[in-house]
Design a protein around this motif. Structure first.
Motif, PDB file in Angstrom:
ATOM      1  N   LYS A 129      24.496 -15.736 -17.895  1.00 53.17           N
ATOM      2  CA  LYS A 129      25.044 -15.144 -19.122  1.00 53.17           C
ATOM      3  C   LYS A 129      24.668 -13.660 -19.153  1.00 53.17           C
ATOM      4  N   ILE A 130      25.429 -12.876 -18.399  1.00 55.71           N
ATOM      5  CA  ILE A 130      25.112 -11.453 -18.287  1.00 55.71           C
ATOM      6  C   ILE A 130      26.364 -10.629 -18.590  1.00 55.71           C
ATOM      7  N   PRO A 131      26.318  -9.749 -19.565  1.00 54.55           N
ATOM      8  CA  PRO A 131      27.453  -8.877 -19.885  1.00 54.55           C
ATOM      9  C   PRO A 131      27.606  -7.786 -18.830  1.00 54.55           C
ATOM     10  N   PRO A 132      28.666  -7.005 -18.881  1.00 54.44           N
ATOM     11  CA  PRO A 132      28.850  -5.912 -17.913  1.00 54.44           C
ATOM     12  C   PRO A 132      27.877  -4.758 -18.183  1.00 54.44           C
ATOM     13  N   VAL A 133      26.669  -4.907 -17.701  1.00 51.44           N
ATOM     14  CA  VAL A 133      25.635  -3.895 -17.909  1.00 51.44           C
ATOM     15  C   VAL A 133      25.169  -3.365 -16.558  1.00 51.44           C
ATOM     16  N   GLN A 134      24.866  -2.076 -16.508  1.00 48.88           N
ATOM     17  CA  GLN A 134      24.352  -1.449 -15.290  1.00 48.88           C
ATOM     18  C   GLN A 134      22.926  -0.966 -15.526  1.00 48.88           C
ATOM     19  N   VAL A 135      22.128  -1.028 -14.455  1.00 48.90           N
ATOM     20  CA  VAL A 135      20.729  -0.602 -14.552  1.00 48.90           C
ATOM     21  C   VAL A 135      20.431   0.401 -13.432  1.00 48.90           C
ATOM     22  N   LEU A 136      19.616   1.387 -13.763  1.00 54.06           N
ATOM     23  CA  LEU A 136      19.170   2.365 -12.771  1.00 54.06           C
ATOM     24  C   LEU A 136      17.873   1.840 -12.157  1.00 54.06           C
ATOM     25  N   THR A 137      17.964   1.372 -10.913  1.00 56.79           N
ATOM     26  CA  THR A 137      16.806   0.744 -10.288  1.00 56.79           C
ATOM     27  C   THR A 137      17.016   0.670  -8.777  1.00 56.79           C
ATOM     28  N   ASP A 138      16.136  -0.030  -8.102  1.00 61.90           N
ATOM     29  CA  ASP A 138      16.276  -0.317  -6.675  1.00 61.90           C
ATOM     30  C   ASP A 138      16.704  -1.776  -6.549  1.00 61.90           C
ATOM     31  N   ALA A 139      17.942  -1.991  -6.169  1.00 63.90           N
ATOM     32  CA  ALA A 139      18.508  -3.346  -6.138  1.00 63.90           C
ATOM     33  C   ALA A 139      17.756  -4.263  -5.187  1.00 63.90           C
ATOM     34  N   ALA A 164       0.824  -1.216   0.000  1.00 57.23           N
ATOM     35  CA  ALA A 164       0.000   0.000   0.000  1.00 57.23           C
ATOM     36  C   ALA A 164       0.858   1.265   0.000  1.00 57.23           C
ATOM     37  N   ASP A 165       1.962   1.280   0.774  1.00 53.82           N
ATOM     38  CA  ASP A 165       2.840   2.448   0.811  1.00 53.82           C
ATOM     39  C   ASP A 165       4.237   2.090   0.308  1.00 53.82           C
ATOM     40  N   PHE A 166       4.264   1.246  -0.702  1.00 54.38           N
ATOM     41  CA  PHE A 166       5.517   0.694  -1.210  1.00 54.38           C
ATOM     42  C   PHE A 166       6.432   1.779  -1.787  1.00 54.38           C
ATOM     43  N   ASN A 167       5.855   2.794  -2.452  1.00 55.78           N
ATOM     44  CA  ASN A 167       6.660   3.804  -3.139  1.00 55.78           C
ATOM     45  C   ASN A 167       7.550   4.604  -2.192  1.00 55.78           C
ATOM     46  N   GLN A 168       7.249   4.584  -0.898  1.00 56.33           N
ATOM     47  CA  GLN A 168       8.055   5.332   0.060  1.00 56.33           C
ATOM     48  C   GLN A 168       9.378   4.631   0.373  1.00 56.33           C
ATOM     49  N   ASP A 169       9.541   3.412  -0.103  1.00 56.82           N
ATOM     50  CA  ASP A 169      10.742   2.632   0.220  1.00 56.82           C
ATOM     51  C   ASP A 169      11.589   2.372  -1.024  1.00 56.82           C
ATOM     52  N   LEU A 170      11.555   3.271  -1.988  1.00 54.86           N
ATOM     53  CA  LEU A 170      12.309   3.074  -3.222  1.00 54.86           C
ATOM     54  C   LEU A 170      13.525   4.001  -3.254  1.00 54.86           C
ATOM     55  N   VAL A 171      14.686   3.429  -3.557  1.00 51.46           N
ATOM     56  CA  VAL A 171      15.923   4.198  -3.709  1.00 51.46           C
ATOM     57  C   VAL A 171      16.573   3.764  -5.023  1.00 51.46           C
ATOM     58  N   PHE A 172      16.596   4.658  -6.003  1.00 48.25           N
ATOM     59  CA  PHE A 172      17.122   4.317  -7.325  1.00 48.25           C
ATOM     60  C   PHE A 172      18.595   4.719  -7.426  1.00 48.25           C
ATOM     61  N   LYS A 173      19.415   3.735  -7.819  1.00 46.06           N
ATOM     62  CA  LYS A 173      20.835   3.973  -8.069  1.00 46.06           C
ATOM     63  C   LYS A 173      21.270   3.089  -9.242  1.00 46.06           C
TER      64      LYS A 173
END
Length: 331
Positions: free
Chosen positions: A213-223, A175-184
């Motif tokens: 099988k994952i190349p060196p890729v970075q994503v902007l997200t909440d780990a 219900a209040d999930f969006n308050q716990d998001l940290v994007f890096k």
């Protein structure tokens, strides 16, 4: 409503009529002044008061009765969740009753939805509590039947209990999930390896090998929450995969894929896999699914602006896709 409240309501209604009383008294005083000014007999104004006073007080009494009836109906309708059915007098009362009924209808609908939501939540929590008991019961049986219990068995059941508890807590926080998001910016491979390590006991127990099988890729997200989604996808893949097989986790373009060679999903079940409480044919066959894992994962993916999709063929395997926005990816 008790008699004391009714009496108080009537008194307040009478006191509220003071403008009409002042208007009547003022009108009579004005007519009395005209009689004096134009030398008209005072008896004329006396007769006017005598003939109008009773109808005037009857009118006031009727208004007090009607208002008391309206307020009583209003209190009853509010307390019992009903509509006002009293006949309005005038446009103001009509507008008030229509507005009250609209609000009451919204309130009834809101309470009904909340009650339904509470009932569903209670059912889900009861169902999850049984799922948490399953690994604990398994540990109890192992301890009763064996003098020495294999470490891998204990680790698996404890990890399964932790996973179910994590699911319950996450579901409650939606219900209040969006308050716990940290994007890096995070390394996708590091996230996957961390989740693989977390699920290692399940891979070992079923002798399933992870192929990364994952190349060196970075994503902007909440780990933290991407890890939660991936954990759920891997738990499903492990649960429905055959022993001595492998699960492939690979990155293609802008998506993370989890591919297994398990029992697959019936084509008729695929459109509903993200619905809350839906277990499908596989869940009913194994009798050990809450039908909430993919639902929670899907809700989290929506909050992270990701797309979660599933492709499967019965008897061949399942591919789960976690698709990232192109702007949130850098190589």
């Amino acid at each position: 409503m008790n008699g004391k409240n009714t009496s108080k309501m009537i008194v307040n209604s009478i006191l509220a009529k003071w403008p009409i009383l002042i208007l009547y008294a003022g009108l009579m005083a004005f007519l009395f002044f005209l009689c004096i000014l134009y030398n008209i007999k005072i008896m004329l104004i006396v007769d006017l008061i005598r003939f109008t006073l009773i109808p005037f007080f009857l009118f006031l009494a009727y208004r007090v009765y009607h208002e008391e009836k309206l307020l009583r109906s209003l209190n009853k309708a509010h307390s019992q969740g009903q509509m006002l059915t009293i006949k309005p007098h005038g446009l103001t009362e009509k507008a008030f009753i229509e507005f009250f009924n609209r609000l009451q209808q919204q309130r009834i609908q809101y309470e009904r939805e909340n009650e339904e939501k509470f009932k569903k939540n209670r059912d889900y929590l009861v169902m999850w509590s049984h799922e948490v008991k399953t690994p604990l019961t398994a540990l109890k049986l192992l301890a009763e039947n064996e003098n020495e219990v294999a470490s891998i068995d204990v680790q698996q059941q404890i990890a399964l209990a932790y996973h179910q508890l994590d699911m319950i807590l996450t579901y409650e926080r939606l219900a209040d999930f969006n308050q716990d998001l940290v994007f890096k910016w995070y390394s996708m491979k590091e996230i996957v390896e961390m989740v693989i390590k977390k699920c290692a006991v399940f891979f070992i127990k079923k002798q399933i090998t992870p192929h990364i099988k994952i190349p060196p890729v970075q994503v902007l997200t909440d780990a933290k929450w991407v890890s939660f989604i991936l954990t759920q996808l891997l738990m499903n893949a492990l649960k429905y995969s055959h022993e001595d097989t492998f699960i492939e986790i690979k990155w293609l373009s802008n998506r993370l894929e989890v591919n297994d060679k398990g029992i697959g999903i019936n084509a008729s079940d695929l459109p509903r896999v993200f619905e809350p409480g839906f277990t499908g044919e596989n869940g009913r066959r194994q009798n050990s699914a809450t039908g909430m894992g993919l639902y929670v994962a899907y809700q989290i993916s929506e909050a992270l602006n990701l797309k979660l999709d599933i492709k499967s063929q019965l008897g061949v395997g399942t591919s789960t896709l976690l698709i990232f926005p192109q702007k949130n990816i850098k190589h």
